[in-house]
Design a protein around this motif. Structure first.
Motif, PDB file in Angstrom:
ATOM      1  N   SER A 197      37.561  46.074  52.025  1.00  0.00           N
ATOM      2  CA  SER A 197      36.780  44.840  51.905  1.00  0.00           C
ATOM      3  C   SER A 197      36.234  44.657  50.492  1.00  0.00           C
ATOM      4  CB  SER A 197      35.633  44.838  52.920  1.00  0.00           C
ATOM      5  OG  SER A 197      34.813  45.991  52.747  1.00  0.00           O
ATOM      6  N   ASP A 198      35.934  45.757  49.809  1.00  0.00           N
ATOM      7  CA  ASP A 198      35.448  45.677  48.430  1.00  0.00           C
ATOM      8  C   ASP A 198      36.597  45.538  47.439  1.00  0.00           C
ATOM      9  OD1 ASP A 198      32.880  45.942  49.342  1.00  0.00           O
ATOM     10  OD2 ASP A 198      32.781  48.103  48.978  1.00  0.00           O
ATOM     11  N   ALA A 199      37.773  46.023  47.817  1.00  0.00           N
ATOM     12  CA  ALA A 199      38.893  46.053  46.881  1.00  0.00           C
ATOM     13  C   ALA A 199      39.563  44.695  46.700  1.00  0.00           C
ATOM     14  CB  ALA A 199      39.938  47.064  47.355  1.00  0.00           C
ATOM     15  N   TRP A 252      52.753  41.369  45.499  1.00  0.00           N
ATOM     16  CA  TRP A 252      53.375  41.785  46.760  1.00  0.00           C
ATOM     17  C   TRP A 252      53.016  40.809  47.885  1.00  0.00           C
ATOM     18  CZ3 TRP A 252      55.912  43.877  43.529  1.00  0.00           C
ATOM     19  CH2 TRP A 252      55.688  45.064  42.857  1.00  0.00           C
ATOM     20  N   HIS A 253      52.287  39.765  47.551  1.00  0.00           N
ATOM     21  CA  HIS A 253      51.937  38.709  48.502  1.00  0.00           C
ATOM     22  C   HIS A 253      52.595  37.415  48.049  1.00  0.00           C
ATOM     23  CE1 HIS A 253      49.491  35.981  50.954  1.00  0.00           C
ATOM     24  NE2 HIS A 253      49.103  37.029  51.657  1.00  0.00           N
ATOM     25  N   SER A 267      39.047  43.179  43.280  1.00  0.00           N
ATOM     26  CA  SER A 267      38.983  44.198  42.235  1.00  0.00           C
ATOM     27  C   SER A 267      40.270  44.272  41.414  1.00  0.00           C
ATOM     28  CB  SER A 267      38.727  45.566  42.880  1.00  0.00           C
ATOM     29  OG  SER A 267      39.885  45.995  43.575  1.00  0.00           O
ATOM     30  N   TYR A 268      40.230  45.133  40.441  1.00  0.00           N
ATOM     31  CA  TYR A 268      41.392  45.418  39.602  1.00  0.00           C
ATOM     32  C   TYR A 268      42.559  45.947  40.438  1.00  0.00           C
ATOM     33  CZ  TYR A 268      44.166  47.666  35.916  1.00  0.00           C
ATOM     34  OH  TYR A 268      45.180  48.055  35.078  1.00  0.00           O
ATOM     35  N   LEU A 269      42.246  46.730  41.474  1.00  0.00           N
ATOM     36  CA  LEU A 269      43.296  47.243  42.341  1.00  0.00           C
ATOM     37  C   LEU A 269      44.068  46.093  42.989  1.00  0.00           C
ATOM     38  CD1 LEU A 269      41.390  50.126  44.181  1.00  0.00           C
ATOM     39  CD2 LEU A 269      43.078  50.361  42.359  1.00  0.00           C
ATOM     40  N   ALA A 270      43.337  45.092  43.479  1.00  0.00           N
ATOM     41  CA  ALA A 270      43.985  43.937  44.104  1.00  0.00           C
ATOM     42  C   ALA A 270      44.832  43.178  43.092  1.00  0.00           C
ATOM     43  CB  ALA A 270      42.929  43.019  44.715  1.00  0.00           C
ATOM     44  N   ASP A 275      39.102  34.389  43.431  1.00  0.00           N
ATOM     45  CA  ASP A 275      39.729  34.257  44.744  1.00  0.00           C
ATOM     46  C   ASP A 275      40.255  35.622  45.181  1.00  0.00           C
ATOM     47  OD1 ASP A 275      39.369  31.442  44.852  1.00  0.00           O
ATOM     48  OD2 ASP A 275      41.108  31.182  43.528  1.00  0.00           O
ATOM     49  N   PRO A 276      39.649  36.206  46.226  1.00  0.00           N
ATOM     50  CA  PRO A 276      40.074  37.539  46.671  1.00  0.00           C
ATOM     51  C   PRO A 276      41.550  37.566  47.067  1.00  0.00           C
ATOM     52  CG  PRO A 276      37.994  36.912  47.700  1.00  0.00           C
ATOM     53  CD  PRO A 276      38.518  35.686  47.019  1.00  0.00           C
ATOM     54  N   VAL A 277      42.209  38.658  46.757  1.00  0.00           N
ATOM     55  CA  VAL A 277      43.601  38.873  47.145  1.00  0.00           C
ATOM     56  C   VAL A 277      43.619  39.438  48.568  1.00  0.00           C
ATOM     57  CG1 VAL A 277      45.717  40.161  46.643  1.00  0.00           C
ATOM     58  CG2 VAL A 277      44.295  39.287  44.765  1.00  0.00           C
ATOM     59  N   PRO A 278      44.480  38.912  49.457  1.00  0.00           N
ATOM     60  CA  PRO A 278      44.536  39.427  50.838  1.00  0.00           C
ATOM     61  C   PRO A 278      45.180  40.813  50.901  1.00  0.00           C
ATOM     62  CG  PRO A 278      46.153  37.684  50.528  1.00  0.00           C
ATOM     63  CD  PRO A 278      45.346  37.737  49.261  1.00  0.00           C
ATOM     64  N   VAL A 279      44.421  41.792  50.450  1.00  0.00           N
ATOM     65  CA  VAL A 279      44.912  43.167  50.388  1.00  0.00           C
ATOM     66  C   VAL A 279      45.300  43.676  51.776  1.00  0.00           C
ATOM     67  CG1 VAL A 279      44.242  45.544  49.858  1.00  0.00           C
ATOM     68  CG2 VAL A 279      43.630  43.693  48.287  1.00  0.00           C
TER      69      VAL A 279
END
Length: 462
Positions: free
Chosen positions: A114-116, A128-129, A119-122, A39-43
């Motif tokens: 969009s790629d992050a 923070w969300h 990812s590990y960065l997210a 599940d992507p993080v809303p960076v």
């Protein structure tokens, strides 16, 4: 009360640990070691929150984003930069201009947002969300704090308890009843305050508008159909010749214009060469006598008591809204409200806004359907609205600004400007500084500044 993001930013900058760049292998960031999130993080929402909070925004506009430990919300001193690539020469149509820049043990690198998101960065900024809860609260938080982590608002707000068809019809009927009650109240107020002068005097006070000694007949118990002598070419000739339009509150007299009116009513329909007046029998001294006089009279004369344009427009707007699918969705509360990513809009304003004003402005620019900004006097609603308009125009959008009165429209344009000294924080000052175009539409313009600068431009040219 201190906020979550303020506490986080202060702790990061106060040197509780050595501030350092991200130091991991490129392979880990490239999702080759099991860091691809299902599940992507809303960076984008996290970036926007720090962008609005401003403490970690750098002079060049880059936003510093702290990272936390892998499994807790404790900050490590590591960070990445959010950067917006606005150089068109470096972008093609498919490029993502939103970048996260960082330094790894292999050197400087970047990832587009969009790629992050997966990812590990997210993963290292997910806490923070507010959708993500750490196992325990981080040590940088005070005992009491305000949680200002995104989303605020979320990307979509679901409709809650929308009206069904029967409830919607009942709601619409109640609004029309309330509008009609208000209309009747205004009719009687105009009638009582007029002093009931002759139709001639009413016409004189309205620059000759009105009609004298014309034929009328009842179409039902409450409505007179008035004949108006025109060429019959245009629907607007009754309005242009006699100044009578739908919604006018009028006085009706039998005979010629020297007679006094015997009843008031409102214009409910305007045709090519006639119009209808719905009579308010509460304004007649004796309903049966007035009805008999009108029925037997060879002619009637009509004078204008009150043009009532603003109310009529309100009535017509609501009527049109009721009859559209989108209007029904909004009125019945059945339409979900959606927002674009905060990184798709730019708050490009010369005004200084506080955190709450900035958040409101960005959310308004993101909103796809409707957005309401509410607050007590003195909280900066007009300032925020001016920033929204400025940002939208700078993004090459056309903006229609409406208000409940002509004076309110002129106030947001003029602000504290004078004709020789533009207020830099008003729309007038912003327009003059940037060479924008504005067209003031409508009548009753009391501001000399607005009249001088903005009434000659056609709306389609603004």
């Amino acid at each position: 009360m201190k906020s979550y993001l303020d506490s986080l930013s202060d702790a990061f900058l106060e040197g509780q640990m050595d501030i350092k760049q991200l130091s991991v292998s490129p392979e880990k960031i490239d999702n080759q070691q099991g860091w691809t999130l299902q599940d992507p993080v809303p960076v984008d929402e996290i970036i926007n929150a720090f962008r609005i909070q401003e403490t970690l925004v750098q002079p060049g506009g880059q936003v510093l984003i702290p990272l936390h430990e892998e499994e807790t919300a404790e900050i490590t001193g590591e960070f990445v930069f959010y950067h917006f690539q606005d150089d068109d020469e470096l972008l093609d149509e498919e490029s993502d201009p939103h970048e996260l820049r960082f330094v790894t043990d292999a050197g400087t690198d970047l990832r587009v947002v969009s790629d992050a998101k997966s990812s590990y960065l997210a993963y290292r900024m997910r806490f923070w969300h507010s959708d993500y809860s750490p196992p325990s609260e981080p040590s940088f938080l005070p005992e009491q704090y305000h949680d200002d982590r995104p989303p605020n608002p979320p990307k979509e707000l679901d409709a809650v308890d929308p009206l069904d068809d029967a409830q919607y019809e009942q709601f619409v009927d109640s609004i029309f009843d309330a509008l009609n009650d208000q209309y009747e109240s205004e009719t009687r107020s105009a009638w009582e305050s007029s002093g009931r002068p002759s139709i001639r005097r009413l016409m004189r006070s309205e620059d000759g508008d009105g009609i004298g000694s014309t034929i009328a007949s009842f179409t039902d118990n409450n409505t007179l159909r008035i004949s108006a002598s025109t060429s019959g070419v245009s629907r607007t000739e009754v309005e242009s010749t006699y100044g009578i339009h739908q919604g006018c509150i009028v006085a009706v007299a039998t005979g010629d214009i020297d007679n006094q009116p015997i009843i008031a009513g409102r214009v409910t329909d305007v045709g090519r060469n006639d119009f209808s007046v719905t009579l308010d029998w509460e304004t007649a001294n004796n309903e049966s006598e007035v009805r008999s006089d009108l029925d037997s009279s060879d002619a009637v004369s009509i004078g204008i008591l009150y043009r009532n344009i603003a109310f009529q427009r309100e009535f017509e707007a609501f009527s049109e809204m009721v009859d559209t699918e989108l209007g029904k969705q909004i009125l019945a509360g059945s339409d979900d409200i959606s927002f674009d990513s905060p990184l798709t809009v730019e708050l490009n304003t010369s005004l200084e806004l506080n955190t709450y004003q900035s958040q409101a402005a960005i959310n308004a620019l993101r909103a796809n359907q409707v957005y309401c900004i509410h607050g007590p006097p003195g909280t900066g609603k007009t300032r925020t609205l001016t920033a929204i308009i400025e940002s939208a125009v700078k993004a090459r959008q056309r903006v229609l600004v409406c208000a409940h009165s002509n004076q309110a429209v002129d106030n947001i344009v003029q602000g504290d400007s004078t004709q020789s000294d533009p207020d830099s924080e008003s729309l007038h000052g912003i327009i003059q500084a940037n060479g924008f175009s504005l067209s003031r539409v409508g009548n009753s313009i009391e501001s000399q500044l607005v009249s001088e600068f903005y009434t000659d431009t056609e709306p389609r040219e603004a």
